[in-house]
Design an enzyme around this catalytic site. Structure first.
Site, mmCIF file in Angstrom:
data_model
loop_
_atom_site.group_PDB
_atom_site.id
_atom_site.type_symbol
_atom_site.label_atom_id
_atom_site.label_comp_id
_atom_site.label_asym_id
_atom_site.label_seq_id
_atom_site.Cartn_x
_atom_site.Cartn_y
_atom_site.Cartn_z
ATOM 1 N N LYS A 203 0.808 -1.222 0.000
ATOM 2 C CA LYS A 203 0.000 0.000 0.000
ATOM 3 C C LYS A 203 0.841 1.272 0.000
ATOM 4 O O LYS A 203 2.018 1.267 0.345
ATOM 5 C CB LYS A 203 -0.986 -0.020 1.169
ATOM 6 C CG LYS A 203 -2.141 -0.994 0.860
ATOM 7 C CD LYS A 203 -3.265 -0.934 1.851
ATOM 8 C CE LYS A 203 -4.389 -1.868 1.375
ATOM 9 N NZ LYS A 203 -5.447 -1.986 2.376
ATOM 10 N N ARG A 237 -3.717 -10.029 4.812
ATOM 11 C CA ARG A 237 -4.038 -10.011 3.388
ATOM 12 C C ARG A 237 -2.796 -9.532 2.642
ATOM 13 O O ARG A 237 -2.430 -8.360 2.765
ATOM 14 C CB ARG A 237 -5.234 -9.080 3.149
ATOM 15 C CG ARG A 237 -5.722 -9.031 1.719
ATOM 16 C CD ARG A 237 -6.922 -8.082 1.600
ATOM 17 N NE ARG A 237 -7.403 -8.000 0.238
ATOM 18 C CZ ARG A 237 -6.863 -7.236 -0.694
ATOM 19 N NH1 ARG A 237 -5.840 -6.459 -0.424
ATOM 20 N NH2 ARG A 237 -7.366 -7.233 -1.919
HETATM 21 C C1 YH5 Z 1 -7.852 -4.415 3.018
HETATM 22 O O1 YH5 Z 1 -6.971 -3.743 3.567
HETATM 23 N N1 YH5 Z 1 -7.490 -3.724 0.596
HETATM 24 S S1 YH5 Z 1 -7.860 -3.489 -2.110
HETATM 25 C C2 YH5 Z 1 -3.342 0.288 -3.095
HETATM 26 C C3 YH5 Z 1 -2.050 -0.205 -3.290
HETATM 27 C C4 YH5 Z 1 -1.770 -1.525 -3.063
HETATM 28 C C5 YH5 Z 1 -2.780 -2.364 -2.642
HETATM 29 C C6 YH5 Z 1 -1.228 1.914 -3.979
HETATM 30 N N2 YH5 Z 1 -9.163 -4.943 -0.239
HETATM 31 C C7 YH5 Z 1 -8.096 -4.388 1.611
HETATM 32 O O2 YH5 Z 1 -4.887 -3.970 -1.720
HETATM 33 N N3 YH5 Z 1 -9.912 -5.943 1.854
HETATM 34 C C8 YH5 Z 1 -8.174 -4.076 -0.505
HETATM 35 O O3 YH5 Z 1 -1.006 0.571 -3.708
HETATM 36 C C9 YH5 Z 1 -9.127 -5.162 1.105
HETATM 37 N N4 YH5 Z 1 -8.685 -5.214 3.751
HETATM 38 C C10 YH5 Z 1 -9.676 -5.960 3.186
HETATM 39 N N5 YH5 Z 1 -10.436 -6.715 3.978
HETATM 40 C C11 YH5 Z 1 -6.556 -2.289 -1.913
HETATM 41 C C12 YH5 Z 1 -5.156 -2.827 -2.013
HETATM 42 C C13 YH5 Z 1 -4.087 -1.885 -2.455
HETATM 43 C C14 YH5 Z 1 -4.353 -0.558 -2.689
#
Ligand code: YH5
Length: 259
Positions: A203, A237
């Site tokens: 993230k 996750r």
């Molecule tokens: C979460 O924390 N996150 S989708 C931005 C990024 C990298 C990754 C800018 N679904 C979660 O993974 N479900 C997502 O780089 C989730 N908890 C749960 N339960 C976002 C994501 C991401 C966003």
């Protein structure tokens, strides 16, 4: 929990063969690396992402779920659409990962009428606007209060407490400081008897800390996962399953010898 995104087609072949096939292969790879749970998502919920229709999300997710019916790990479906939740349950999903924490009446109804687990995540705002100056007086207590209310609502609708997980939703309407406060205070955000899920993998907050681009955040992600585990997270996750597993095995060894 290994993350499997079913992304839009790389080839414009009129079908979804390529994205479905590669998502299935990716899921199998993550299971081989030691994932205990797979999370399949067909909607990008990153900051600024556009919404997808239920038809499009269904065409991405259901074929992947069906193709993984032979695997021996539970499958979670990351969706906020009740129609897809219903179809995912019918197709064998073991868990629904709802970034809207069952705030839609139809979603609670679908989950209550099934036997699946459900993750209730906190977010502030929508993916389109959530990173525009989020404010909290106290992020930890406000997130904890929201999650407690959502747990109570799910229980009242007939979802047994042992089917629930909560998640502070790192990066969903939070600044770096809020995310760090939530990581420090993680142990305080899960209501009694409810499992805690944390998603920090790759993230933006890790980019803010390390200065690394998204594809160079593996080390930071592993560190964040380990910190979350030490602060009480039960499920992590992650995109990088093999690396995270090694780190957790080290933690596990230390814990086993501390009794
Ligand atoms: C979460 O924390 N996150 S989708 C931005 C990024 C990298 C990754 C800018 N679904 C979660 O993974 N479900 C997502 O780089 C989730 N908890 C749960 N339960 C976002 C994501 C991401 C966003």
């Amino acid at each position: 929990m290994g993350v499997v995104n079913v992304t839009p087609d790389s080839f414009s072949d009129g079908g979804h063969f390529y994205s479905v096939t590669s998502a299935v292969a990716h899921a199998r790879q993550l299971i081989e690396e030691g994932a205990d749970l797979i999370d399949i998502g067909g909607e990008s919920t990153r900051p600024g992402a556009a919404e997808v229709t239920v038809e499009e999300e269904r065409r991405r997710v259901l074929p992947v779920l069906e193709a993984l019916s032979d695997v021996n790990v539970p499958i979670s479906v990351d969706t906020r659409k009740p129609a897809l939740m219903r179809e995912a349950v019918a197709a064998g999903a073991s868990m629904i990962n709802d970034i809207e924490a069952l705030q839609s009446a139809e979603s609670v109804e679908v989950v209550a009428g099934s036997a699946v687990a459900v993750c209730l995540m906190h977010k502030r705002g929508t993916p389109a606007n959530m990173q525009i100056a989020p404010r909290y007086d106290n992020a930890v207590t406000e997130v904890a209060k929201f999650l407690e209310e959502r747990v109570a609502a799910a229980c009242a609708a007939g979802v047994a407490r042992d089917r629930l997980l909560v998640d502070p939703g790192f990066g969903f309407g939070k600044t770096l400081q809020h995310n760090l406060q939530l990581l420090r205070g993680l142990a305080a955000i899960a209501p009694h008897g409810v499992a805690l899920l944390a998603g920090l993998s790759r993230k933006s907050m890790l980019g803010q800390i390390t200065g690394r681009a998204e594809n160079r955040r593996v080390f930071g992600s592993v560190a964040a996962a380990l910190i979350a585990a030490q602060h009480g997270a039960h499920i992590l996750r992650v995109h990088d399953v093999a690396a995270t597993r090694d780190a957790l095995e080290v933690l596990q060894a230390v814990r086993a010898n501390s009794a």
